[in-house]
Write an enzyme that holds these catalytic residues in place. Structure first.
Site, PDB file in Angstrom:
ATOM      1  N   ASP A  56      17.519 -27.287  79.809  1.00 39.59           N
ATOM      2  CA  ASP A  56      16.651 -26.444  80.633  1.00 39.59           C
ATOM      3  C   ASP A  56      15.568 -27.285  81.303  1.00 39.59           C
ATOM      4  O   ASP A  56      15.262 -27.104  82.490  1.00 39.59           O
ATOM      5  CB  ASP A  56      16.027 -25.358  79.751  1.00 39.59           C
ATOM      6  CG  ASP A  56      15.078 -24.461  80.524  1.00 39.59           C
ATOM      7  OD1 ASP A  56      15.543 -23.728  81.416  1.00 39.59           O
ATOM      8  OD2 ASP A  56      13.859 -24.486  80.234  1.00 39.59           O
ATOM      9  N   GLU A 128      23.443 -25.304  80.470  1.00 33.85           N
ATOM     10  CA  GLU A 128      22.251 -26.090  80.142  1.00 33.85           C
ATOM     11  C   GLU A 128      22.565 -27.139  79.075  1.00 33.85           C
ATOM     12  O   GLU A 128      22.080 -28.272  79.139  1.00 33.85           O
ATOM     13  CB  GLU A 128      21.126 -25.177  79.676  1.00 33.85           C
ATOM     14  CG  GLU A 128      20.516 -24.347  80.792  1.00 33.85           C
ATOM     15  CD  GLU A 128      19.384 -23.468  80.323  1.00 33.85           C
ATOM     16  OE1 GLU A 128      18.561 -23.066  81.176  1.00 33.85           O
ATOM     17  OE2 GLU A 128      19.307 -23.156  79.113  1.00 33.85           O
TER      18      GLU A 128
END
Length: 235
Positions: A56, A128
């Protein structure tokens, strides 16, 4: 009979070909594709939540750096909105579907049965995690190349105002992740037949999450879902 580890290795090699990246450390990719439900069933396996955390941040940095340099005249507020639209579950789940990552996820039996391979939150988290795995394995430039290859068009569509966000689907995924259900209710209808206005509420249990108006029920539902997401801090 093919062992679990042999079948996993086959899946990993296939997935590497899809994303055009050859991992030096194959275990990183295995962890990135492993959901906690699978790890709980097979006690010897690590799962991807820690990689999601790192991915992220890498994703946010790459997108921020890209739009900062492409749009030198944009103020901070506009850059922040563009990044938020790009770095979201919806955008990541589209990438996930493009590369069929759902087919390569290692999920527990219950998660498979409940449709985990198509759940937006699981798909976005896996992307991610893969980003983080590439970052650790090959460095920042490799991760950047992967991110921009799949998200450059989304970034430019967002900059140009051409991005479409399916607010109802986003809201539904968020509520389903809490094992709750959404309902839409017509609360008002006014105006002549040729120019009606509808007002809808979106609810979860007894709580009103948002309200919206539109020229038809579907339009009002979309507006209600959008307003609910804004209230929830998701937009």
């Amino acid at each position: 009979m093919t062992s679990l580890k042999e079948s996993m290795k086959k899946d990993l090699l296939e997935f590497e070909k899809i994303i055009n990246y050859d991992f030096k450390n194959k275990e990183l990719l295995q962890i990135a594709l492993t959901h906690s439900s699978f790890a709980n069933e097979h006690k010897c396996f690590l799962y991807n939540e820690r990689l999601e955390f790192l991915g992220d941040s890498v994703l946010g940095l790459v997108v921020s750096d890209y739009i900062f340099n492409v749009k030198k005249n944009f103020p901070e507020g506009k850059l922040t909105k563009i990044r938020a639209t790009v770095v979201c579950e919806e955008s990541l789940s589209k990438v996930a579907k493009q590369i069929n990552i759902g087919n390569y996820l290692f999920l527990g039996k219950g998660e498979k049965i409940s449709g985990g391979r198509n759940r937006i939150s699981i798909l976005a988290d896996a992307i991610e995690a893969v980003i983080a795995a590439i970052y650790i394995d090959g460095g920042y430039e490799c991760a950047k190349e992967f991110i921009l290859f799949y998200l450059r068009d989304t970034i430019h569509n967002t900059i140009d105002g051409n991005i479409f966000r399916d607010y109802k689907t986003i809201l539904q995924e968020i509520i389903q992740s809490k094992n709750e259900k959404l309902t839409y209710k017509l609360v008002d209808e006014k105006g002549p037949d040729h120019n009606k206005e509808f007002e809808m509420q979106v609810r979860s249990g007894g709580d009103v999450l948002g309200e919206g108006k539109g020229k038809n029920k579907k339009e009002a539902e979309k507006e209600a879902a959008k307003n609910a997401l804004i209230k929830m801090g998701q937009l």
